[in-house]
Every structure is written in C-alpha cells, then in structure tokens.
Design an enzyme around this catalytic site. Structure first.
Site, PDB file in Angstrom:
ATOM      1  N   ARG A  82       8.202 -45.614  27.074  1.00  0.00           N
ATOM      2  CA  ARG A  82       6.900 -45.099  26.643  1.00  0.00           C
ATOM      3  C   ARG A  82       7.000 -44.499  25.255  1.00  0.00           C
ATOM      4  NH1 ARG A  82       3.559 -39.930  29.148  1.00  0.00           N
ATOM      5  NH2 ARG A  82       1.496 -40.881  29.142  1.00  0.00           N
ATOM      6  N   TYR A 135       0.899 -44.407  24.473  1.00  0.00           N
ATOM      7  CA  TYR A 135      -0.132 -43.395  24.720  1.00  0.00           C
ATOM      8  C   TYR A 135      -0.652 -42.906  23.379  1.00  0.00           C
ATOM      9  CZ  TYR A 135      -2.419 -39.425  27.078  1.00  0.00           C
ATOM     10  OH  TYR A 135      -3.346 -38.529  27.582  1.00  0.00           O
ATOM     11  N   ASP A 149      -2.289 -40.546  37.995  1.00  0.00           N
ATOM     12  CA  ASP A 149      -1.867 -39.588  36.956  1.00  0.00           C
ATOM     13  C   ASP A 149      -1.343 -38.277  37.564  1.00  0.00           C
ATOM     14  OD1 ASP A 149      -1.449 -38.687  34.279  1.00  0.00           O
ATOM     15  OD2 ASP A 149      -3.339 -37.580  34.350  1.00  0.00           O
TER      16      ASP A 149
HETATM   17  C1  0GY Z   1      -0.638 -38.300  31.121  1.00  0.00           C
HETATM   18  C2  0GY Z   1      -1.219 -37.518  30.080  1.00  0.00           C
HETATM   19  C3  0GY Z   1      -0.749 -36.391  29.483  1.00  0.00           C
HETATM   20  C4  0GY Z   1       0.590 -35.935  29.519  1.00  0.00           C
HETATM   21  C5  0GY Z   1       1.672 -36.696  29.587  1.00  0.00           C
HETATM   22  O1  0GY Z   1       3.924 -37.079  29.402  1.00  0.00           O
HETATM   23  C6  0GY Z   1       3.049 -36.224  29.449  1.00  0.00           C
HETATM   24  O2  0GY Z   1       3.265 -35.022  29.363  1.00  0.00           O
HETATM   25  O3  0GY Z   1       1.563 -37.987  29.771  1.00  0.00           O
HETATM   26  C7  0GY Z   1      -1.676 -35.577  28.713  1.00  0.00           C
HETATM   27  O4  0GY Z   1      -1.461 -34.350  28.573  1.00  0.00           O
HETATM   28  O5  0GY Z   1      -2.687 -36.124  28.211  1.00  0.00           O
HETATM   29  O6  0GY Z   1      -0.697 -39.526  31.093  1.00  0.00           O
HETATM   30  O7  0GY Z   1      -0.059 -37.773  32.061  1.00  0.00           O
END
Ligand code: 0GY
Length: 300
Positions: free
Chosen positions: A124, A156, A249
C-alpha cells in the site's frame, strides 16, 4: 505520545448490529485492519494516532457476526512498516485471511518473498499527509517493479491530488487498487466532478480496481441512510462490476468521533449492488481474483 490504555483512541463499535442483508457464501471483507495488541505488536514511533487494541480475535468474531467468510487485512499506518501484527493475524486465520503490506521501499527481495509466503498479496502506498510523513514516488515505483508475482499496489489518496498522481499511477507496472475510490465528494452526485475524474482514471487502464467503501468517511453524518453515497456509488459498481471490491474498514481508524455500526455498513451493500450477480462479483469473485487467484477455475 502516551501509551496509557485510557489515552488510546477507540474507533470501533462495541456492539454492532446483525445486518439484515446476508452476504453470499464465500464473501470477503476486503478492507480491514488490525491494531496490535500493543503489548505484542507495538505501534510505530511515527504513528499519527494511537488506537485501542483491535486484534485478530476481535476481527474474526466480527467477520462471523457479519456473515463473511474471509478478510483482507491492510496494514494500518499506526504500525508503520512493521507488518508483524498483520502477518500474525493472517497466520492465525486458518487460511481465512490474506493481506496488504506497507514496506520501506528499500526492502529486500527476500523479505518481499517471505511476506508472500505469509499471505501478503500487495503493498500500500499512502498519500494522506495526516497519516504519513512522506510518500516518495520514485522509491515507490522502484519497489513496485520488483514485487512477487501476482501482487498489486493499493493506493490511498484524496480526490484533490488525483490528477497530480496520474503520471505516477500510469508508471506502475502491476494492477492498482484504489482505496475508498480516492475519497470523492459524493454529495456532488454520480455525475459530479470527482466521480467523473475517477471514472477517467478507471478508463485509462483496465487493471485499476477500486474499493466501494466507507460511506461513513465520505458522507456526513457517519450513519445511515447515506443516500448520497448510494446515489454516487451504485452506478460505479454497475459500470465497473468486474473491478470493484468491498470492505468494512474495521476498526475504522480515526473515526472515534463518528464510529460506524458495522451491521449498517453491510446493509449498504444491496443499495450499491442491487442484484445477486453484482453482489457475487463485489464480495466473492473480484476479491478472490485479487487475493486467492489460485482458486479461480479450480472449482470445475
Ligand atoms: C483507512 C483509512 C484511514 C487510515 C488508515 O492506515 C491507516 O491508518 O488507512 C484514514 O484515517 O482515513 O482506510 O483505514
């Protein structure tokens, strides 16, 4: 950063409802995480949030409660590039979980292959400034060029940097999966600028997949009916039905002020994928192709 349990944030529902919607046999929750437990798997010194423990036992209880068969566990940013908690959860899942790692781009090939043996199927790249200190595109491209066979890249990002990331994404030599559709503004509707830009990305190459996830993150308030999400996302699921996956999630990083009910999230599925055929692709066929591809075609 304090490590007192009482100072760590709680972001998941302690008593989620049982969904009215029943997922098809073999359904995969293809976006979830584990946090710790911290005593066994400490959080990263660079973590931007310090959560309460949410280990594999809780995740697998939720999986059963919601009617799912398997999980794809995505390494959360609070664990940095130490994937031990995620690998442990996969190892104790009895074959019911695989994962996506976050790595230091300088990682050796041997370690990547060890992660493959441990059930990882992708890495990721996180571009959210509130979650990570840096996102070095050149180094990301280098490691993407030497992933184990069959792996993909999960990205992301938020909608405002989609265009800026296009050359980077164009250069990635393996399939791409986009978290939460690149966080569009769903209130703009299915033909809004953000959804149009995201469709442009999907149309630019046939091996970009996406997660039709997180109505709670994309629409206020963080509870149903989530009508804007359903209106914006259902056409995407129909039009790109071979490239979309779904997940809870859980344990909902950073959602401590608006913790969603996981049962309500599952009940959104028939609103974005109204037919049994779409639900089968979203929850079974598509995530199996990405995470358990060896099973495809082995049933006949
Ligand atoms: C998600 C979104 C978030 C966080 C993370 O890896 C993470 O800390 O992905 C977020 O805060 O938007 O996909 O879990």
């Amino acid at each position: 950063m304090s490590t007192e349990t009482s100072d760590r944030i709680l972001s998941w529902h302690s008593n989620p409802s049982r969904p009215r919607y029943t997922p098809p046999p073999g359904a995969i929750d293809a976006h979830c995480h584990v946090f710790g437990p911290m005593a066994q798997f400490p959080f990263s010194a660079k973590a931007k949030y310090l959560p309460q423990d949410a280990g594999s036992d809780k995740l697998f209880s939720l999986r059963d409660h919601l009617g799912f068969a398997r999980n794809v566990i995505v390494q959360a940013s609070c664990h940095g590039t130490d994937n031990a908690a995620t690998l442990h959860a996969i190892a104790v899942s009895e074959g019911k979980a695989r994962g996506v790692a976050v790595v230091n781009p300088a990682i050796g090939d041997d370690e990547l292959h060890a992660m493959d043996a441990g059930g990882m199927r992708g890495i990721r790249f996180n571009f959210l400034k509130r979650l990570v200190d840096d996102a070095p595109k050149d180094k990301f491209l280098e490691v993407a060029s030497r992933l184990p066979r069959g792996w993909h890249v999960v990205i992301y990002f938020e909608a405002d940097i989609l265009e800026e990331l296009r050359p980077f994404m164009d250069a990635i030599p393996v399939p791409i999966v986009i978290d939460h559709m690149g966080r569009p503004d769903v209130t703009q509707g299915p033909d809004g600028a953000d959804m149009k830009a995201f469709r442009g990305l999907l149309d630019s190459r046939p091996d970009i997949w996406f997660k039709a996830t997180c109505p709670d993150r994309l629409e206020e308030p963080a509870g149903p009916p989530w009508d804007d999400f359903a209106r914006a996302v259902a056409p995407m699921v129909a039009d790109y039905s071979d490239r979309v996956i779904w997940g809870t999630d859980w344990p909902h990083p950073n959602m401590q002020n608006a913790i969603p009910d996981d049962g309500a999230l599952v009940d959104m599925i028939p609103r974005i994928a109204p037919t049994p055929e779409l639900q089968q692709k979203l929850l079974v066929t598509n995530p199996t192709l990405l995470y358990w591809p060896e099973e495809i075609g082995s049933e006949s």
